[in-house]
Design a protein around this motif. Structure first.
Motif, PDB file in Angstrom:
ATOM      1  N   ARG A 277      -1.384  -8.142   3.037  1.00 45.28           N
ATOM      2  CA  ARG A 277      -2.209  -6.980   2.900  1.00 45.28           C
ATOM      3  C   ARG A 277      -1.408  -5.790   3.590  1.00 45.28           C
ATOM      4  N   ALA A 278      -0.703  -5.948   4.598  1.00 43.26           N
ATOM      5  CA  ALA A 278      -0.161  -4.851   5.236  1.00 43.26           C
ATOM      6  C   ALA A 278       1.051  -4.144   4.395  1.00 43.26           C
ATOM      7  N   GLU A 279       1.874  -5.243   3.835  1.00 48.67           N
ATOM      8  CA  GLU A 279       2.688  -4.622   2.933  1.00 48.67           C
ATOM      9  C   GLU A 279       2.028  -4.056   1.735  1.00 48.67           C
ATOM     10  N   LEU A 280       1.023  -4.511   1.110  1.00 44.09           N
ATOM     11  CA  LEU A 280       0.233  -3.879  -0.050  1.00 44.09           C
ATOM     12  C   LEU A 280      -0.481  -2.619   0.312  1.00 44.09           C
ATOM     13  N   ALA A 281      -0.800  -2.419   1.573  1.00 44.46           N
ATOM     14  CA  ALA A 281      -1.222  -1.237   2.058  1.00 44.46           C
ATOM     15  C   ALA A 281      -0.230  -0.187   2.233  1.00 44.46           C
ATOM     16  N   GLY A 282       0.995  -0.444   2.552  1.00 43.01           N
ATOM     17  CA  GLY A 282       2.158   0.519   2.536  1.00 43.01           C
ATOM     18  C   GLY A 282       2.337   1.065   1.057  1.00 43.01           C
ATOM     19  N   GLN A 283       2.393   0.064   0.189  1.00 42.84           N
ATOM     20  CA  GLN A 283       2.785   0.156  -1.375  1.00 42.84           C
ATOM     21  C   GLN A 283       1.565   1.061  -1.882  1.00 42.84           C
TER      22      GLN A 283
END
Length: 226
Positions: free
Chosen positions: A92-98
């Motif tokens: 989720r953190a990675e997706l938020a950054g994306q």
């Protein structure tokens, strides 16, 4: 039985009264039997209680083992879920950054998108014309394909007819050769008997010639060695 009851009466001629002794023995035996029976009952009750306690202990041990196994399973499940949750949190953190990066790209591309919308309006006519030309080319290609298919089917029909004629000629030739082979076989079938007759005639002729030549001349004697 009190101590006074244990005192035996003496007999007239010395010793104790026999009846008192027998009564004492019977009473002692009966008391002993009752005590023994009571002890056996207590022992059986104790055994039953012990068996029940052992069964309960075994049942509790089994339940405890099952609870421990369930506890281990739940602990493993909890660890797996925790690991999954941590992985999903990282995703989720990675997706938020994306998503944030994509939002930045969208903000950058918004002017270009507006320009593209205008260009799309201008190119709509070109696309329509290209579509019309594509439909015309497709129709022409379908017509050519249909014509080519008809020519190919006609050529295949001619080829099939030629093949059928060739096969008929081949069958006729095979039948003719088969007839000739059968005739030759019938002709050769009587030759062995004819050859046997010729052999018999030749044998008789040889015997006749042997009789005509007469007796053979005697062989010369061998020379003596000096």
């Amino acid at each position: 039985m009190s101590e006074t009851e244990l005192q035996f009466r003496t007999a007239a001629f010395g010793g104790f009264q026999k009846q008192d002794v027998l009564a004492y023995l019977e009473t002692s035996a009966r008391d002993h039997a009752e005590k023994l029976s009571a002890l056996q009952r207590e022992l059986e009750e104790a055994r039953q209680a012990r068996a029940g306690a052992e069964a309960q202990a075994a049942e509790r041990e089994e339940k405890l083992s099952a609870l421990e196994e369930e506890n281990r399973r739940l602990a493993a499940d909890l660890a797996a879920r925790s690991e999954t949750l941590a992985r999903e949190s990282a995703q989720r953190a990675e997706l938020a950054g994306q998503v944030e990066a994509l939002n930045g790209e969208i903000r950058k591309l918004t002017p270009a998108a507006a320009a593209y919308a205008g260009l799309k309006d201008r190119t709509a006519g070109i696309e329509l014309e290209a579509h019309s030309r594509a439909q015309a080319i497709e129709a022409e290609a379908k017509a050519k394909v249909k014509q080519t298919k008809a020519e190919l089917e006609s050529w295949l029909d001619q080829l099939q007819k030629a093949y059928d004629g060739l096969r008929a000629d081949l069958n006729a030739s095979v039948e003719q050769v088969s007839g000739e082979l059968e005739q030759a076989a019938r002709t050769l079938k009587g030759r062995p008997a004819e050859l046997a007759a010729r052999d018999a005639e030749l044998k008789a002729l040889r015997e006749s010639l042997g009789k005509l030549t007469g007796p053979k001349a005697p062989q010369p004697l061998p020379l003596e060695r000096r």
